[in-house]
Write a protein that holds these residues in place. Structure first.
Motif, PDB file in Angstrom:
ATOM      1  N   LEU A   1     -10.574  -2.887   4.072  1.00 18.87           N
ATOM      2  CA  LEU A   1     -10.350  -2.264   5.373  1.00 18.87           C
ATOM      3  C   LEU A   1     -11.402  -2.785   6.330  1.00 18.87           C
ATOM      4  CD1 LEU A   1      -9.634  -0.070   7.453  1.00 18.87           C
ATOM      5  CD2 LEU A   1     -10.859   1.550   6.067  1.00 18.87           C
TER       6      LEU A   1
ATOM      7  N   GLY B   1     -21.291   1.698  12.867  1.00 17.45           N
ATOM      8  CA  GLY B   1     -20.639   2.399  11.771  1.00 17.45           C
ATOM      9  C   GLY B   1     -20.031   1.413  10.794  1.00 17.45           C
ATOM     10  N   ILE B   2     -19.126   1.926   9.958  1.00 13.04           N
ATOM     11  CA  ILE B   2     -18.534   1.102   8.909  1.00 13.04           C
ATOM     12  C   ILE B   2     -17.757  -0.046   9.540  1.00 13.04           C
ATOM     13  CG2 ILE B   2     -16.858   1.056   7.044  1.00 13.04           C
ATOM     14  CD1 ILE B   2     -17.497   3.845   6.409  1.00 13.04           C
ATOM     15  N   GLN B   3     -18.008  -1.271   9.058  1.00 13.37           N
ATOM     16  CA  GLN B   3     -17.251  -2.410   9.559  1.00 13.37           C
ATOM     17  C   GLN B   3     -16.270  -2.930   8.520  1.00 13.37           C
ATOM     18  OE1 GLN B   3     -20.328  -5.007  10.899  1.00 13.37           O
ATOM     19  NE2 GLN B   3     -20.459  -3.998  12.873  1.00 13.37           N
ATOM     20  N   VAL B   4     -16.696  -2.969   7.278  1.00  9.54           N
ATOM     21  CA  VAL B   4     -15.817  -3.451   6.215  1.00  9.54           C
ATOM     22  C   VAL B   4     -15.909  -2.491   5.050  1.00  9.54           C
ATOM     23  CG1 VAL B   4     -15.304  -5.330   4.633  1.00  9.54           C
ATOM     24  CG2 VAL B   4     -16.221  -5.834   6.872  1.00  9.54           C
ATOM     25  N   LEU B   5     -14.781  -2.165   4.456  1.00  9.22           N
ATOM     26  CA  LEU B   5     -14.761  -1.307   3.278  1.00  9.22           C
ATOM     27  C   LEU B   5     -13.991  -2.034   2.191  1.00  9.22           C
ATOM     28  CD1 LEU B   5     -14.734   2.318   3.115  1.00  9.22           C
ATOM     29  CD2 LEU B   5     -12.783   1.409   2.011  1.00  9.22           C
ATOM     30  N   GLU B   6     -14.620  -2.246   1.046  1.00  8.61           N
ATOM     31  CA  GLU B   6     -13.977  -3.024  -0.008  1.00  8.61           C
ATOM     32  C   GLU B   6     -13.526  -2.104  -1.129  1.00  8.61           C
ATOM     33  OE1 GLU B   6     -15.037  -7.324   0.889  1.00  8.61           O
ATOM     34  OE2 GLU B   6     -13.793  -6.421  -0.661  1.00  8.61           O
ATOM     35  N   THR B   7     -12.301  -2.300  -1.578  1.00  3.65           N
ATOM     36  CA  THR B   7     -11.884  -1.642  -2.811  1.00  3.65           C
ATOM     37  C   THR B   7     -11.257  -2.705  -3.696  1.00  3.65           C
ATOM     38  OG1 THR B   7      -9.581  -1.078  -2.423  1.00  3.65           O
ATOM     39  CG2 THR B   7     -11.209   0.229  -1.295  1.00  3.65           C
ATOM     40  N   ALA B   8     -10.762  -2.255  -4.828  1.00  2.00           N
ATOM     41  CA  ALA B   8     -10.186  -3.218  -5.761  1.00  2.00           C
ATOM     42  C   ALA B   8      -8.865  -3.769  -5.242  1.00  2.00           C
ATOM     43  CB  ALA B   8      -9.990  -2.558  -7.130  1.00  2.00           C
ATOM     44  N   ARG B   9      -8.118  -2.953  -4.487  1.00  3.35           N
ATOM     45  CA  ARG B   9      -6.768  -3.357  -4.095  1.00  3.35           C
ATOM     46  C   ARG B   9      -6.684  -3.853  -2.666  1.00  3.35           C
ATOM     47  NH1 ARG B   9      -2.678  -0.135  -6.347  1.00  3.35           N
ATOM     48  NH2 ARG B   9      -2.806  -0.289  -8.625  1.00  3.35           N
ATOM     49  N   PHE B  10      -7.556  -3.374  -1.771  1.00  6.56           N
ATOM     50  CA  PHE B  10      -7.423  -3.771  -0.374  1.00  6.56           C
ATOM     51  C   PHE B  10      -8.796  -3.813   0.263  1.00  6.56           C
ATOM     52  CE2 PHE B  10      -8.371   0.246   1.686  1.00  6.56           C
ATOM     53  CZ  PHE B  10      -8.026   1.193   0.741  1.00  6.56           C
TER      54      PHE B  10
ATOM     55  N   PHE C   1     -11.574   9.154   8.645  1.00 11.02           N
ATOM     56  CA  PHE C   1     -12.316   7.906   8.800  1.00 11.02           C
ATOM     57  C   PHE C   1     -13.198   7.943  10.033  1.00 11.02           C
ATOM     58  CE2 PHE C   1     -13.292   3.656   7.816  1.00 11.02           C
ATOM     59  CZ  PHE C   1     -13.537   3.041   9.028  1.00 11.02           C
TER      60      PHE C   1
ATOM     61  N   LEU D   1       0.843  -1.193   0.000  1.00 11.65           N
ATOM     62  CA  LEU D   1       0.000   0.000   0.000  1.00 11.65           C
ATOM     63  C   LEU D   1       0.878   1.242   0.000  1.00 11.65           C
ATOM     64  CD1 LEU D   1      -3.010  -0.363   2.406  1.00 11.65           C
ATOM     65  CD2 LEU D   1      -2.984  -0.368  -0.049  1.00 11.65           C
TER      66      LEU D   1
ATOM     67  N   PHE E   1      -5.879  -3.010   7.392  1.00 10.87           N
ATOM     68  CA  PHE E   1      -5.881  -3.022   5.934  1.00 10.87           C
ATOM     69  C   PHE E   1      -5.298  -4.343   5.484  1.00 10.87           C
ATOM     70  CE2 PHE E   1      -6.738   1.418   4.952  1.00 10.87           C
ATOM     71  CZ  PHE E   1      -6.551   2.008   6.179  1.00 10.87           C
TER      72      PHE E   1
ATOM     73  N   ALA F   1     -21.765   7.278   8.622  1.00  9.29           N
ATOM     74  CA  ALA F   1     -22.348   6.025   8.117  1.00  9.29           C
ATOM     75  C   ALA F   1     -23.351   5.472   9.109  1.00  9.29           C
ATOM     76  CB  ALA F   1     -21.244   5.005   7.863  1.00  9.29           C
TER      77      ALA F   1
END
Lengths: 163, 203
Positions: B137, B126-135, B77, B62, B151, B84
């Motif tokens: 969170l 609140g936010i527990q999991v955040l998905e992106t293409a590379r990682f 964040f 990263l 991460f 959220a």
């Protein structure tokens, strides 16, 4: 799979389309304001008196900040896909023309990126972009919620997603 | 440790290749390939005010952030996590059905409403999991408001178990450290060593 709401934002950071579903009725309504119980306790659902516009602005701000954070961490070509909380999941798809599609569903749904892409390609492009009477830009959402688009979206959501 | 590598290779279908390995050089060659599949990149700990108190990168895949950028990211964040929670659709809250049931039964059955009064509605999270293409969170928030951000690569399994273990290490080496002031930056060597031993070896 339960769909709670759906938003479209254009490249001028404005919400050009928003739709909310409540679980009791089938057609789209504004969020129902619940009354206080007779024993004096306000149920948690009543504290959410956010209107559609406030919701849309909050969602856009959240998505914008998350996109920037993801770009900072993962590099220039990384893209924010979705996030999940304990109660709902937010799916995000951005087209190359910077039109943003946001959908809130329950937590059990898998990645809806393909579904949002389909909504863009088959519904938005067909009924909004290719409409000769709608303007090129949609300030305030004008030209987006035409009848064909609404019907197509309703049938898509009810038949494909919640079936 | 070899069990973890075999387990990781099992899910990637490399077991047949591993069976014949004997030298460590061959292990290393395979491990560099496995490394790209399941990695823990960074751990951030945010206190209940939104300030960053711990930041450690275990892998350099990263983008490395300057300390200023990490502070800004932690604060951002923290705010987004709270927003959220407010964005939660009212029909998604599990207590909404409970409150509607108790309202109808109030006049007919006071004892039932008394039991309904006793249960507290769980607040939205609140936010527990955040998905992106590379990682990916993952955020674990303790009951005291401390957030653990991990991460990892998107395919990393058992992130919850890893976070639980990190929380255990935090409780043992940071919280029980008599010289540590709560909500201040974490500078405990035992915590660092425990983390490195656990997270770097778990690749």
């Amino acid at each position: 799979m339960v769909v709670y709401s759906f938003y479209i934002f254009d490249r001028h950071t404005e919400c050009i389309y928003s739709k909310r579903w409540t679980p009791s009725t089938t057609s789209n309504n504004k969020a129902v304001k619940s009354n206080a119980l007779s024993n004096g306790n306000i149920p948690p659902a009543a504290r959410k008196a956010l209107s559609k516009e406030d919701d849309a602005k909050l969602i856009f701000g959240t998505v914008f900040s998350l996109k920037r954070m993801v770009r900072q961490l993962g590099g220039e070509d990384d893209s924010f896909l979705s996030y999940r909380t304990g109660e709902y999941k937010l799916h995000y798809y951005e087209t190359p023309t910077n039109i943003k599609f946001v959908m809130l569903t329950d937590t059990k749904t898998n990645n809806l990126r393909i579904v949002l892409h389909q909504i863009w390609a088959n519904l938005y492009v067909e009924f909004v972009v290719k409409n000769p009477l709608s303007p090129a830009e949609h300030p305030g959402g004008v030209g987006v919620s035409n009848e064909l688009f609404e019907l197509g979206l309703e049938s898509f959501i009810s038949q494909v997603l919640t079936a | 440790m070899p069990d973890i590598y075999v387990a990781a290779c099992n899910c990637n279908g490399w077991t047949r290749r591993l069976a014949g390995l004997s030298t460590s050089a061959q292990w290393k060659g395979i491990l560099t390939k496995i490394r790209s599949f399941t990695v823990v990149f960074t751990l951030l700990i945010i206190n209940k005010a939104g300030g960053l108190i711990y930041n450690r990168a275990f892998d350099s895949s990263l983008a490395a952030l300057s300390s200023n950028d990490s502070l800004i990211l932690a604060g951002t964040f923290h705010g987004i996590h709270a927003i959220a929670r407010n964005l939660c659709p009212p029909s998604a809250l599990p207590s909404s059905t409970l409150s509607s049931a108790s309202s109808t039964s109030f006049t007919s059955n006071p004892s039932a409403s008394a039991s309904a009064l006793g249960t507290r509605a769980t607040p939205a999270t609140g936010i527990q999991v955040l998905e992106t293409a590379r990682f990916r969170l993952t955020c674990f928030q303790t009951v005291t408001g401390t957030k653990f951000l991990l991460f990892t690569s998107p395919e990393q399994p058992n992130v919850d178990a890893i976070l639980r273990r990190v929380y255990e290490l935090y409780a043992d080496f940071v919280m029980k450290n008599p010289f540590y002031t709560t909500e201040m930056p974490v500078r405990c060597e035992k915590f660092d060593r425990g983390l490195v031993g656990f997270l770097v070896g778990a690749r």
